[in-house]
Design a protein around this motif. Structure first.
Motif: not given
Length: 169
Positions: A22-30
């Motif tokens: 989840t954190r990696l996904t949110l980081l990529i989106w950010g």
């Protein structure tokens, strides 16, 4: 049949892998959103929107059309979060009962985390490709790449999840 109205709440913490994904996904989106904000003025007013199966451009539109992808992703993310909070609304086999409900609900939550993040990463790729193609950084990757990514991020995890759910007694 298990009565979901009498269901007790299960507080199952997220696994470290679920949190990391989840954190990696949110980081990529950010990072993607920040990048798009930085290059927004350089993106042409009219951008390529769609390619046919041969990779030929068959539709263009306003660069503002790109904003639909983050909106759709946010709606998708919100729906998946809602489904995680209400596992009793899932579609379970008739063998669901009080003894195995926690196992089914936990499995359902894990599957939703994978599908939520995988789907979001797929949408991020689509958006990134739109931006990079419109800026001339890369050419469209074509249907094969999309099919591969969709298979890796969504179809394969869903198939694995279905097989694993059959093992719950």
């Amino acid at each position: 049949m298990y009565d979901v109205k009498k269901m007790k709440q299960f507080d199952v913490p997220f696994t470290p892998m679920e949190r990391l994904y989840t954190r990696l996904t949110l980081l990529i989106w950010g990072v993607l959103v920040i990048y798009i904000a930085m290059v927004w003025q350089k993106i042409p007013i009219e951008i390529p929107l769609h390619y046919n199966a041969l990779g030929e451009l068959d539709s263009t539109g306003s660069k503002w059309t790109m904003l639909t992808i983050p909106i759709v992703t946010y709606c998708f993310w919100s729906l998946m979060n809602f489904m995680m909070k209400h596992p009793e609304w899932g579609n379970y086999p008739a063998r669901l009962n009080e003894q195995n409900a926690e196992a089914f609900y936990t499995h359902n939550r894990k599957l939703i985390v994978v599908l939520r993040n995988g789907g979001s990463l797929f949408f991020a790729f689509v958006l990134a490709e739109m931006v990079f193609v419109s800026l001339g950084i890369m050419a469209s990757q074509g249907i094969t790449t999309y099919a591969t990514l969709l298979s890796i991020f969504v179809i394969l995890p869903l198939a694995i999840g279905v097989v694993q759910s059959r093992k719950i007694q």
